[in-house]
Design a protein around this motif. Structure first.
Motif, PDB file in Angstrom:
ATOM      1  N   GLY A   1      74.789  29.733  75.573  1.00  0.00           N
ATOM      2  CA  GLY A   1      75.245  30.359  76.809  1.00  0.00           C
ATOM      3  C   GLY A   1      76.678  29.966  77.158  1.00  0.00           C
ATOM      4  N   GLU A   2      76.994  28.685  76.967  1.00  0.00           N
ATOM      5  CA  GLU A   2      78.362  28.223  77.222  1.00  0.00           C
ATOM      6  C   GLU A   2      79.343  28.877  76.255  1.00  0.00           C
ATOM      7  OE1 GLU A   2      78.110  23.685  78.653  1.00  0.00           O
ATOM      8  OE2 GLU A   2      77.080  24.113  76.773  1.00  0.00           O
ATOM      9  N   LEU A   3      78.953  28.951  74.995  1.00  0.00           N
ATOM     10  CA  LEU A   3      79.823  29.573  73.996  1.00  0.00           C
ATOM     11  C   LEU A   3      80.065  31.044  74.315  1.00  0.00           C
ATOM     12  CD1 LEU A   3      78.466  27.910  70.749  1.00  0.00           C
ATOM     13  CD2 LEU A   3      80.764  27.642  71.718  1.00  0.00           C
ATOM     14  N   GLU A   4      79.020  31.750  74.740  1.00  0.00           N
ATOM     15  CA  GLU A   4      79.183  33.162  75.089  1.00  0.00           C
ATOM     16  C   GLU A   4      80.123  33.327  76.279  1.00  0.00           C
ATOM     17  OE1 GLU A   4      75.095  34.282  75.505  1.00  0.00           O
ATOM     18  OE2 GLU A   4      74.841  34.562  73.340  1.00  0.00           O
ATOM     19  N   PHE A   5      80.013  32.442  77.280  1.00  0.00           N
ATOM     20  CA  PHE A   5      80.918  32.483  78.432  1.00  0.00           C
ATOM     21  C   PHE A   5      82.356  32.237  77.983  1.00  0.00           C
ATOM     22  CE2 PHE A   5      83.360  30.112  81.590  1.00  0.00           C
ATOM     23  CZ  PHE A   5      83.404  31.042  82.616  1.00  0.00           C
TER      24      PHE A   5
ATOM     25  N   LEU B   1      85.757  34.524  78.068  1.00  0.00           N
ATOM     26  CA  LEU B   1      87.003  34.025  78.638  1.00  0.00           C
ATOM     27  C   LEU B   1      88.157  34.177  77.637  1.00  0.00           C
ATOM     28  CD1 LEU B   1      88.422  32.654  80.998  1.00  0.00           C
ATOM     29  CD2 LEU B   1      87.712  30.450  80.039  1.00  0.00           C
ATOM     30  N   ALA B   2      87.892  33.876  76.379  1.00  0.00           N
ATOM     31  CA  ALA B   2      88.919  34.033  75.343  1.00  0.00           C
ATOM     32  C   ALA B   2      89.337  35.495  75.217  1.00  0.00           C
ATOM     33  CB  ALA B   2      88.404  33.502  73.999  1.00  0.00           C
ATOM     34  N   LEU B   3      88.367  36.402  75.302  1.00  0.00           N
ATOM     35  CA  LEU B   3      88.689  37.834  75.265  1.00  0.00           C
ATOM     36  C   LEU B   3      89.517  38.238  76.474  1.00  0.00           C
ATOM     37  CD1 LEU B   3      85.290  39.320  74.037  1.00  0.00           C
ATOM     38  CD2 LEU B   3      87.472  39.365  72.806  1.00  0.00           C
TER      39      LEU B   3
ATOM     40  N   TRP C   1      91.289  31.242  69.680  1.00  0.00           N
ATOM     41  CA  TRP C   1      90.183  30.575  70.372  1.00  0.00           C
ATOM     42  C   TRP C   1      88.916  31.408  70.254  1.00  0.00           C
ATOM     43  CZ3 TRP C   1      89.275  30.189  76.290  1.00  0.00           C
ATOM     44  CH2 TRP C   1      88.384  29.150  76.570  1.00  0.00           C
ATOM     45  N   PHE C   2      89.043  32.744  70.392  1.00  0.00           N
ATOM     46  CA  PHE C   2      87.902  33.652  70.238  1.00  0.00           C
ATOM     47  C   PHE C   2      87.249  33.464  68.869  1.00  0.00           C
ATOM     48  CE2 PHE C   2      86.467  37.649  68.341  1.00  0.00           C
ATOM     49  CZ  PHE C   2      85.398  37.947  69.175  1.00  0.00           C
TER      50      PHE C   2
ATOM     51  N   GLU D   1      87.476  30.899  66.826  1.00  0.00           N
ATOM     52  CA  GLU D   1      86.905  29.552  66.727  1.00  0.00           C
ATOM     53  C   GLU D   1      85.541  29.489  67.421  1.00  0.00           C
ATOM     54  OE1 GLU D   1      87.925  25.427  68.983  1.00  0.00           O
ATOM     55  OE2 GLU D   1      89.606  26.423  68.008  1.00  0.00           O
ATOM     56  N   LEU D   2      85.468  30.041  68.631  1.00  0.00           N
ATOM     57  CA  LEU D   2      84.212  30.027  69.388  1.00  0.00           C
ATOM     58  C   LEU D   2      83.145  30.896  68.722  1.00  0.00           C
ATOM     59  CD1 LEU D   2      85.732  30.302  72.962  1.00  0.00           C
ATOM     60  CD2 LEU D   2      84.545  28.308  72.023  1.00  0.00           C
ATOM     61  N   SER D   3      83.556  32.061  68.207  1.00  0.00           N
ATOM     62  CA  SER D   3      82.603  32.955  67.530  1.00  0.00           C
ATOM     63  C   SER D   3      82.007  32.287  66.302  1.00  0.00           C
ATOM     64  CB  SER D   3      83.294  34.264  67.135  1.00  0.00           C
ATOM     65  OG  SER D   3      83.690  34.974  68.274  1.00  0.00           O
ATOM     66  N   ALA D   4      82.843  31.594  65.537  1.00  0.00           N
ATOM     67  CA  ALA D   4      82.351  30.880  64.351  1.00  0.00           C
ATOM     68  C   ALA D   4      81.376  29.779  64.756  1.00  0.00           C
ATOM     69  CB  ALA D   4      83.526  30.287  63.574  1.00  0.00           C
ATOM     70  N   GLU D   5      81.693  29.079  65.842  1.00  0.00           N
ATOM     71  CA  GLU D   5      80.800  28.018  66.328  1.00  0.00           C
ATOM     72  C   GLU D   5      79.459  28.596  66.777  1.00  0.00           C
ATOM     73  OE1 GLU D   5      80.838  24.402  69.625  1.00  0.00           O
ATOM     74  OE2 GLU D   5      82.704  25.426  69.140  1.00  0.00           O
TER      75      GLU D   5
END
Length: 107
Positions: A74-78, A82-84, A91-92, A94-98
């Motif tokens: 949920g945090e990653l999706e938020f 935010l990155a978008l 950052w987008f 990096e977060l998507s890969a995570e």
């Protein structure tokens, strides 16, 4: 900058009180070492009109928020949203890969 504070850098998450007394949580968009100031993109505030705006703040008005090493889905999706919203492609990605590796670990 003050020696008793953590060294701030662009993209750090910070919290503080604006000059008008509003609670601000956001991340550093840019900074001026000469003026000892940072420009903070407001993500959370007790004044909803501030959310999404970039405001200048003195380094003495903010403190670094330590990043939690493990983020939930949920945090990653938020954060991806935010990155978008901020147009931060790196950052987008990096977060998507995570998030993808977290989902694969569950399956």
């Amino acid at each position: 900058m003050k020696n008793d504070k953590a060294i701030l850098k662009t993209s750090d998450w910070v919290k503080g009180i604006s000059r008008h007394g509003e609670l601000i949580i956001g991340f550093i968009d840019s900074m001026s070492m000469v003026q000892e100031a940072v420009n903070v993109v407001v993500v959370e505030s007790d004044n909803e009109e501030m959310i999404g705006k970039t405001i200048p703040m003195s380094v003495n008005q903010v403190e670094s928020i330590p990043m939690i090493q493990s983020k939930g889905a949920g945090e990653l999706e938020f954060l991806i949203d935010l990155a978008l919203a901020t147009g931060d492609k790196e950052w987008f990605e990096e977060l998507s890969a995570e998030l993808n590796s977290k989902k694969q670990a569950v399956n």
